[in-house]
Design a protein around this motif. Structure first.
Motif, mmCIF file in Angstrom:
data_model
loop_
_atom_site.group_PDB
_atom_site.id
_atom_site.type_symbol
_atom_site.label_atom_id
_atom_site.label_comp_id
_atom_site.label_asym_id
_atom_site.label_seq_id
_atom_site.Cartn_x
_atom_site.Cartn_y
_atom_site.Cartn_z
ATOM 1 N N HIS A 118 3.029 25.618 -0.690
ATOM 2 C CA HIS A 118 1.693 25.815 -0.024
ATOM 3 C C HIS A 118 2.059 27.411 0.809
ATOM 4 C CE1 HIS A 118 -2.499 26.663 1.587
ATOM 5 N NE2 HIS A 118 -1.636 25.854 3.314
ATOM 6 N N LEU A 119 3.877 26.431 1.269
ATOM 7 C CA LEU A 119 4.754 28.036 2.218
ATOM 8 C C LEU A 119 5.087 28.822 0.913
ATOM 9 C CD1 LEU A 119 6.332 27.683 4.997
ATOM 10 C CD2 LEU A 119 8.344 27.629 2.902
ATOM 11 N N LYS A 120 4.598 28.664 -0.308
ATOM 12 C CA LYS A 120 4.653 30.086 -1.051
ATOM 13 C C LYS A 120 4.268 30.910 -0.792
ATOM 14 C CE LYS A 120 8.325 28.213 -4.128
ATOM 15 N NZ LYS A 120 8.544 27.622 -4.961
ATOM 16 N N LEU A 121 2.986 30.475 -1.025
ATOM 17 C CA LEU A 121 1.734 30.766 -0.823
ATOM 18 C C LEU A 121 1.379 31.538 0.329
ATOM 19 C CD1 LEU A 121 -1.898 30.765 -2.148
ATOM 20 C CD2 LEU A 121 -2.386 29.530 -1.068
ATOM 21 N N ILE A 122 1.625 30.667 1.806
ATOM 22 C CA ILE A 122 1.176 31.646 2.660
ATOM 23 C C ILE A 122 2.339 32.881 2.877
ATOM 24 C CG2 ILE A 122 1.710 31.617 4.963
ATOM 25 C CD1 ILE A 122 1.082 28.526 5.282
ATOM 26 N N PHE A 123 3.844 33.106 2.574
ATOM 27 C CA PHE A 123 3.946 33.942 2.093
ATOM 28 C C PHE A 123 4.451 34.425 1.337
ATOM 29 C CE2 PHE A 123 5.852 31.534 5.811
ATOM 30 C CZ PHE A 123 6.293 31.939 7.097
ATOM 31 N N GLY A 124 2.987 34.802 0.453
ATOM 32 C CA GLY A 124 2.806 35.840 -0.881
ATOM 33 C C GLY A 124 3.780 35.819 -2.167
ATOM 34 N N TYR A 125 4.700 34.496 -2.408
ATOM 35 C CA TYR A 125 5.610 34.327 -3.248
ATOM 36 C C TYR A 125 5.154 33.931 -4.454
ATOM 37 C CZ TYR A 125 9.599 34.978 0.037
ATOM 38 O OH TYR A 125 9.875 35.898 0.545
ATOM 39 N N PRO A 126 5.562 33.910 -5.685
ATOM 40 C CA PRO A 126 4.845 33.399 -6.828
ATOM 41 C C PRO A 126 5.445 32.131 -6.613
ATOM 42 C CG PRO A 126 5.844 35.330 -7.491
ATOM 43 C CD PRO A 126 6.492 35.589 -6.292
ATOM 44 N N SER A 127 4.434 31.645 -7.197
ATOM 45 C CA SER A 127 4.772 29.581 -7.320
ATOM 46 C C SER A 127 5.467 29.736 -7.391
ATOM 47 C CB SER A 127 3.174 29.387 -8.292
ATOM 48 O OG SER A 127 3.488 29.308 -9.350
ATOM 49 N N GLU A 128 6.410 30.608 -9.163
ATOM 50 C CA GLU A 128 7.502 29.965 -10.080
ATOM 51 C C GLU A 128 8.899 30.438 -9.020
ATOM 52 O OE1 GLU A 128 5.038 31.564 -10.811
ATOM 53 O OE2 GLU A 128 5.600 33.882 -11.367
ATOM 54 N N ALA A 129 8.852 31.137 -8.366
ATOM 55 C CA ALA A 129 9.624 31.311 -7.072
ATOM 56 C C ALA A 129 10.596 30.226 -6.638
ATOM 57 C CB ALA A 129 9.782 32.444 -6.344
ATOM 58 N N PRO A 130 11.610 30.464 -6.986
ATOM 59 C CA PRO A 130 12.729 29.160 -6.720
ATOM 60 C C PRO A 130 12.884 29.270 -5.523
ATOM 61 C CG PRO A 130 14.012 31.496 -8.404
ATOM 62 C CD PRO A 130 12.269 31.759 -7.848
ATOM 63 N N GLU A 131 12.984 28.016 -4.660
ATOM 64 C CA GLU A 131 12.854 27.548 -3.334
ATOM 65 C C GLU A 131 14.170 29.032 -1.731
ATOM 66 O OE1 GLU A 131 10.832 23.080 -3.848
ATOM 67 O OE2 GLU A 131 12.763 23.476 -3.228
#
Length: 489
Positions: free
Chosen positions: A19-32
């Motif tokens: 959900h943090l990735k979603l908030i900041f517009g990163y792809p879900s598969e982006a490395p943490e």
């Protein structure tokens, strides 16, 4: 959820949930590890990051801490941070465990609610006063008609000079009172209007033509940046002209009282989201203090000397714009000029909640006093306005009409910064930049380019590769002064 380290210089991410990735517009598969919301470039205000690190280091936690961060695509978002932090390491880095909540929509609604609240307060005040003013205006018309009639009759008789001067004074002051009454009636919305499809740009041109002589003799330069292809609006052209005249004359008087000259910028553009046309009147006068801004549309409120103003000009403008279903607002900071924005709906229907009308408040710009600046611009009227604005700000300025003349001046004496148009005769901005890189490599990095069209052109690629600042025409003088300050620092 976010777990990581935040330091004065760097950050690192240990864990970031989807959900943090979603908030900041990163792809879900982006490395943490690639999701770093607290990097320097993610903060809209760099000082906000400094304050956050200091707060976490000192208090060890924050609760519902409001910040404005940039998403992966560069667009800003409002977020709330609730976090705890371990004691800082020797290099000032703190380990953080945090909950981040996206509150952009809530912040937008809060801002809109506040704006609507102020509009309702003003509308309620105007409605109550309007009914009273209408009755007062009608009552005043009868004695005024009598005074004017008798003054006119007396002026036709043979009178000695002192008596004639007295009669002329009575007549002129009665006519002044009559104008005030007409303004009261307009304020009270009792005047019949004739509406049709109106070209706002044409209204602007005709109004500025009326003021051209006065502006010329009082050393006021006018820059009009009227957007092409504007839709016509359903409005009373004469009333819109009255609004514009009030705003222009107020701006002229403010600039003249402050420094005896000025630059007036008139802009128009289309707000497709609201289906409206926006008109901006910007001056480089003294600005309006924060404590006076809530009162400027109130009847009889004026900052001018006794006899110099009635305090009804902006009140009438407010009433006319409201009657057209639009809105009028002010943005100003002390000693940094003022901008009035008039938004009129295309269809004549009342506008919805305020959206695209907002403009960024200009921060006060301080000059690096004595810095030498070269303005390279073939449009002499624009160059004159820019040169005058820079000199008023404390810079030492010279002007060149093209790149060849500019290179000659640069070889003859040193400059701290160059403002250069991209499209010019003989030697254009791109060619000038290449020549400058050979003649004065250090100065080549301190160039601000201005251009009328960038998107989809060779200029876009050039500006990206040059690394120099640039401004699109038409630009506001405040934005130019800010770019100059940043370039010199």
């Amino acid at each position: 959820m976010y777990i990581g380290t935040i330091g004065p210089a760097t950050t690192s991410t240990i864990a970031a949930n989807p959900h943090l990735k979603l908030i900041f517009g990163y792809p879900s598969e982006a490395p943490e590890g690639d999701v770093r919301p607290f990097d320097h470039e993610r903060f809209v205000d760099p000082q906000a990051r400094v304050a956050l690190v200091e707060r976490l280091s000192t208090d060890g936690s924050v609760n519902n801490y409001l910040m404005r961060l940039r998403r992966a695509d560069g667009n800003p978002a409002w977020v709330e941070l609730t976090a705890r932090a371990d004691p800082p390491a020797e290099d000032g880095t703190v380990r953080v465990e945090a909950l981040i909540r996206d509150v952009s929509e809530r912040k937008k609604l809060d801002d809109e609610t506040r704006d609507i609240y102020h509009q309702l307060l003003q509308a309620e005040k105007m409605a109550a006063l309007g009914q009273t003013m209408s009755g007062v205006a009608h009552e005043l018309n009868n004695p005024l008609a009598t005074i004017l009639s008798w003054a006119e009759r007396l002026s036709q008789r043979t009178l000695d000079d002192p008596v004639r001067r007295g009669v002329e004074t009575i007549q002129s002051e009665a006519e002044r009172a009559a104008r005030i009454v007409r303004n009261l009636l307009t304020f009270a919305r009792k005047r019949q209007t004739t509406r049709a499809m109106v070209d706002i740009n044409q209204v602007v041109r005709e109004t500025l033509a009326l003021r051209a002589y006065d502006q010329r003799v009082t050393n006021i330069s006018v820059i009009d940046a009227l957007a092409a292809g504007l839709p016509q609006v359903f409005a009373d052209g004469h009333q819109l002209q009255q609004v514009l005249l009030n705003l222009v004359i107020n701006a002229e008087q403010a600039m003249l009282s402050a420094h005896g000259r000025g630059v007036l910028v008139v802009r128009t553009w289309h707000n497709a989201e609201q289906e409206s046309v926006i008109l901006e009147i910007n001056d480089d006068g003294p600005g309006i203090p924060d404590e006076l801004q809530p009162k400027i549309f109130d009847p009889f409120f004026t900052t001018k000397e006794v006899g110099k103003g009635t305090g009804l000009g902006l009140t009438v403008a407010y009433a006319i714009v409201q009657e057209h279903g639009g809105r009028i607002r002010l943005e100003s900071r002390p000693n940094a000029g003022a901008s009035f924005f008039v938004e009129v709906p295309v269809s004549g229907r009342k506008l919805g909640p305020e959206g695209g009308m907002k403009a960024r408040l200009s921060e006060p710009v301080k000059a690096v006093v004595g810095a030498a600046i070269l303005v390279v611009e073939d449009e002499t009227k624009l160059a004159s306005a820019v040169v005058d604005a820079l000199r008023d700000a404390g810079y030492v300025v010279q002007h060149a009409v093209d790149g060849i003349e500019a290179l000659a001046k640069i070889k003859a004496e040193p400059f701290d910064l160059v403002i250069c148009d991209l499209k010019m005769p003989r030697l254009d901005g791109q060619s000038f930049s290449r020549e400058l890189a050979s003649a004065a490599p250090a100065l080549a990095k301190r160039v601000i380019f201005v251009t009328g069209d960038v998107a989809g052109t060779d200029a876009e690629k050039f500006l990206q590769e040059s690394g120099c600042r640039w401004l699109a025409k038409p630009f506001r003088l405040g934005d130019l002064l800010r770019a100059v300050r940043d370039g010199l620092s």
